[in-house]
Design a protein around this motif. Structure first.
Motif, PDB file in Angstrom:
ATOM      1  N   UNK A   4      69.243  72.534  20.292  1.00 52.96           N
ATOM      2  CA  UNK A   4      68.614  73.596  19.500  1.00 52.96           C
ATOM      3  C   UNK A   4      68.348  74.836  20.345  1.00 52.96           C
ATOM      4  N   UNK A   5      68.041  74.627  21.590  1.00 55.56           N
ATOM      5  CA  UNK A   5      67.670  75.707  22.503  1.00 55.56           C
ATOM      6  C   UNK A   5      67.890  75.188  23.915  1.00 55.56           C
ATOM      7  N   UNK A   6      67.476  75.919  24.898  1.00 53.54           N
ATOM      8  CA  UNK A   6      67.656  75.501  26.277  1.00 53.54           C
ATOM      9  C   UNK A   6      66.907  74.213  26.577  1.00 53.54           C
ATOM     10  N   UNK A   7      65.779  73.992  25.931  1.00 53.59           N
ATOM     11  CA  UNK A   7      64.954  72.821  26.245  1.00 53.59           C
ATOM     12  C   UNK A   7      64.579  71.996  25.019  1.00 53.59           C
ATOM     13  N   UNK A   8      65.459  71.966  24.016  1.00 57.82           N
ATOM     14  CA  UNK A   8      65.189  71.177  22.809  1.00 57.82           C
ATOM     15  C   UNK A   8      66.455  70.519  22.306  1.00 57.82           C
ATOM     16  N   UNK A   9      66.488  69.190  22.317  1.00 56.78           N
ATOM     17  CA  UNK A   9      67.653  68.417  21.882  1.00 56.78           C
ATOM     18  C   UNK A   9      67.218  67.383  20.867  1.00 56.78           C
ATOM     19  N   UNK A  10      68.071  67.111  19.898  1.00 57.01           N
ATOM     20  CA  UNK A  10      67.829  66.054  18.931  1.00 57.01           C
ATOM     21  C   UNK A  10      69.003  65.091  18.976  1.00 57.01           C
ATOM     22  N   UNK A  11      68.704  63.801  19.107  1.00 60.61           N
ATOM     23  CA  UNK A  11      69.722  62.748  19.054  1.00 60.61           C
ATOM     24  C   UNK A  11      69.580  62.101  17.687  1.00 60.61           C
ATOM     25  N   UNK A  12      70.673  62.058  16.930  1.00 64.58           N
ATOM     26  CA  UNK A  12      70.603  61.536  15.566  1.00 64.58           C
ATOM     27  C   UNK A  12      71.823  60.689  15.234  1.00 64.58           C
ATOM     28  N   UNK A  13      71.732  59.985  14.109  1.00 70.25           N
ATOM     29  CA  UNK A  13      72.845  59.151  13.661  1.00 70.25           C
ATOM     30  C   UNK A  13      73.904  59.963  12.926  1.00 70.25           C
ATOM     31  N   UNK A  14      73.575  61.151  12.500  1.00 69.90           N
ATOM     32  CA  UNK A  14      74.523  62.002  11.788  1.00 69.90           C
ATOM     33  C   UNK A  14      74.768  63.296  12.530  1.00 69.90           C
ATOM     34  N   UNK A  15      75.946  63.875  12.367  1.00 69.26           N
ATOM     35  CA  UNK A  15      76.272  65.089  13.106  1.00 69.26           C
ATOM     36  C   UNK A  15      75.489  66.303  12.623  1.00 69.26           C
ATOM     37  N   UNK A  16      74.830  66.201  11.475  1.00 68.46           N
ATOM     38  CA  UNK A  16      74.031  67.314  10.954  1.00 68.46           C
ATOM     39  C   UNK A  16      72.574  67.217  11.378  1.00 68.46           C
ATOM     40  N   UNK A  17      72.203  66.187  12.109  1.00 65.75           N
ATOM     41  CA  UNK A  17      70.820  66.008  12.534  1.00 65.75           C
ATOM     42  C   UNK A  17      70.054  65.019  11.688  1.00 65.75           C
TER      43      UNK A  17
END
Length: 60
Positions: A4-17
């Motif tokens: 999402x930004x330099x210091x924000x990541x989301x790991x999800x089961x779908x490619x859309x989040x």
């Protein structure tokens, strides 16, 4: 994994989040979280069509 930004990541089961598994503040944390959710016995994965004629020579 979405960055999402330099210091924000989301790991999800779908490619859309969709289906959030973890949120992380570093790329290393995000990759570690994703690796913890890889199913046992997962084989090679490919994107697109498999060209079986070209694969035959590589299986030796």
């Amino acid at each position: 994994m979405l960055a999402h930004d330099v210091d924000r990541y989301t790991v999800s089961t779908g490619f859309t989040g969709a289906g959030v598994l973890a949120r992380a503040t570093t790329a290393q944390e995000a990759v570690a979280a994703a690796a913890r959710h890889v199913p046992r016995g997962l084989g090679p994965v490919t994107s697109g069509e498999l060209d079986e004629a070209n694969q035959r020579g590589r299986e030796a």
